[in-house]
Design an enzyme around this catalytic site. Structure first.
Site, PDB file in Angstrom:
ATOM      1  CG  HIS A 269      -6.186  -1.052   8.363  1.00 23.44           C
ATOM      2  ND1 HIS A 269      -6.116   0.322   8.387  1.00 23.44           N
ATOM      3  CD2 HIS A 269      -4.984  -1.478   8.841  1.00 23.44           C
ATOM      4  CE1 HIS A 269      -4.945   0.697   8.849  1.00 23.44           C
ATOM      5  NE2 HIS A 269      -4.236  -0.368   9.123  1.00 23.44           N
TER       6      HIS A 269
ATOM      7  CG  ASP B 121      -0.343  -0.345   2.522  1.00 22.27           C
ATOM      8  OD1 ASP B 121       0.896  -0.442   2.598  1.00 22.27           O
ATOM      9  OD2 ASP B 121      -1.096  -0.491   3.486  1.00 22.27           O
TER      10      ASP B 121
ATOM     11  CG  ASN C 297      -9.346   0.139  11.184  1.00 19.84           C
ATOM     12  OD1 ASN C 297      -8.404  -0.617  10.918  1.00 19.84           O
ATOM     13  ND2 ASN C 297      -9.682   1.158  10.412  1.00 19.84           N
TER      14      ASN C 297
ATOM     15  CD  GLU D 201      -8.673   2.173   6.729  1.00 19.41           C
ATOM     16  OE1 GLU D 201      -8.762   1.334   7.642  1.00 19.41           O
ATOM     17  OE2 GLU D 201      -7.878   3.131   6.768  1.00 19.41           O
TER      18      GLU D 201
END
Ligand code: PGA
Length: 244
Positions: A138, A67, A136, A143
């Site tokens: 991810h 990423d 979270n 996400e």
């Protein structure tokens, strides 16, 4: 899945490095996908040491990243491109022709995504995909709410992610709002996945991802469906796992 629990971060980093060393021994031309973030820094330190002692050679290997922030050029010190070069690529003997990193400063972002996705496929796919995990859930910048069918694309960063990464940028305002991430479907096509997590802050999400419901609201939960997943944790990150 295989879960390896180590006493601390350093032992976790060594165990992760051993996976790379074993993989290269078995298949020198392996293809790796590496990640940015705090979690893998110790792993890269071990790999650099092994390269410098000539116990490990990446001369025939291929490397990808997972990423990148949109708007940050490869020269930007906060780019993952810069991070990976600094922590691993320039200190190990990769052939630069076989290192494929996303350019977050590309003019045509759609084209950059397509190119990265196609390069992964046309070079034969990823042998070992490293992953960290966000609080979270991810993986990469997939996400919560990301489709399990997603491929490499531009994504809006969750505000939790922007806040978690603000420490690197000096202020929350400086953190990009968008990123490019390899998608969940593409990640799942890797022949082996190594998920790493360290520290008590990750304990809840590690348990939810590995032992909770498989849902797009916890993107890492898709990893339960992978048949060659190794999870490398320190004790703190493993604290909320049950029956192991
Ligand atoms: P970290 O990031 O390694 O810096 O905790 C992990 C992630 O957000 O994926």
């Amino acid at each position: 899945m295989e879960i390896i629990i180590k006493n601390d971060y350093d032992e976790m980093s060594l165990a992760s490095a051993d996976i790379v060393i074993k993989q290269i021994r078995e298949k020198p031309h392996s293809s790796f996908s590496f990640i940015a973030g705090y979690t893998p820094i110790g792993l890269y330190r071990e790999l650099v040491t092994a390269c410098q002692h000539e116990e490990l050679s990446f001369a025939a290997a291929k490397a990808f990243d997972l990423d990148e922030y949109v708007g940050l050029s490869p020269e930007d010190e906060n780019s993952f491109y810069h991070f990976l070069n600094k922590h691993i690529f320039i200190n190990c003997n990769f052939d630069q022709e076989n290192v494929y990193l996303i350019n977050g400063g590309a003019q045509d972002l759609e084209d950059e995504c397509l190119k990265h996705e196609q390069l992964i496929m046309t070079t034969g796919g990823i042998d070992v995909q490293f992953l960290g995990i966000g609080q979270n859930g991810h993986i990469g910048f997939n996400e919560p709410g990301s489709s399990f069918d997603s491929v490499t694309r531009v994504i809006d960063l969750a505000s939790k992610t922007r806040y978690a990464n603000a420490k690197y940028f000096g202020s929350i305002e400086a953190v990009p709002y968008k990123a490019i991430t390899v998608g969940l479907k593409t990640i799942m096509q890797a022949r082996q996945i190594v998920l790493m997590a360290t520290g008590e802050k990750k304990a809840d999400i590690v348990a939810a991802a590995l032992q909770g419901e498989i849902t797009e609201e916890v993107p890492a939960s898709i990893l339960q469906r992978h048949d060659n997943l190794i999870v490398v944790l320190d004790k703190e990150a493993a604290a909320k796992l049950k029956n192991i």
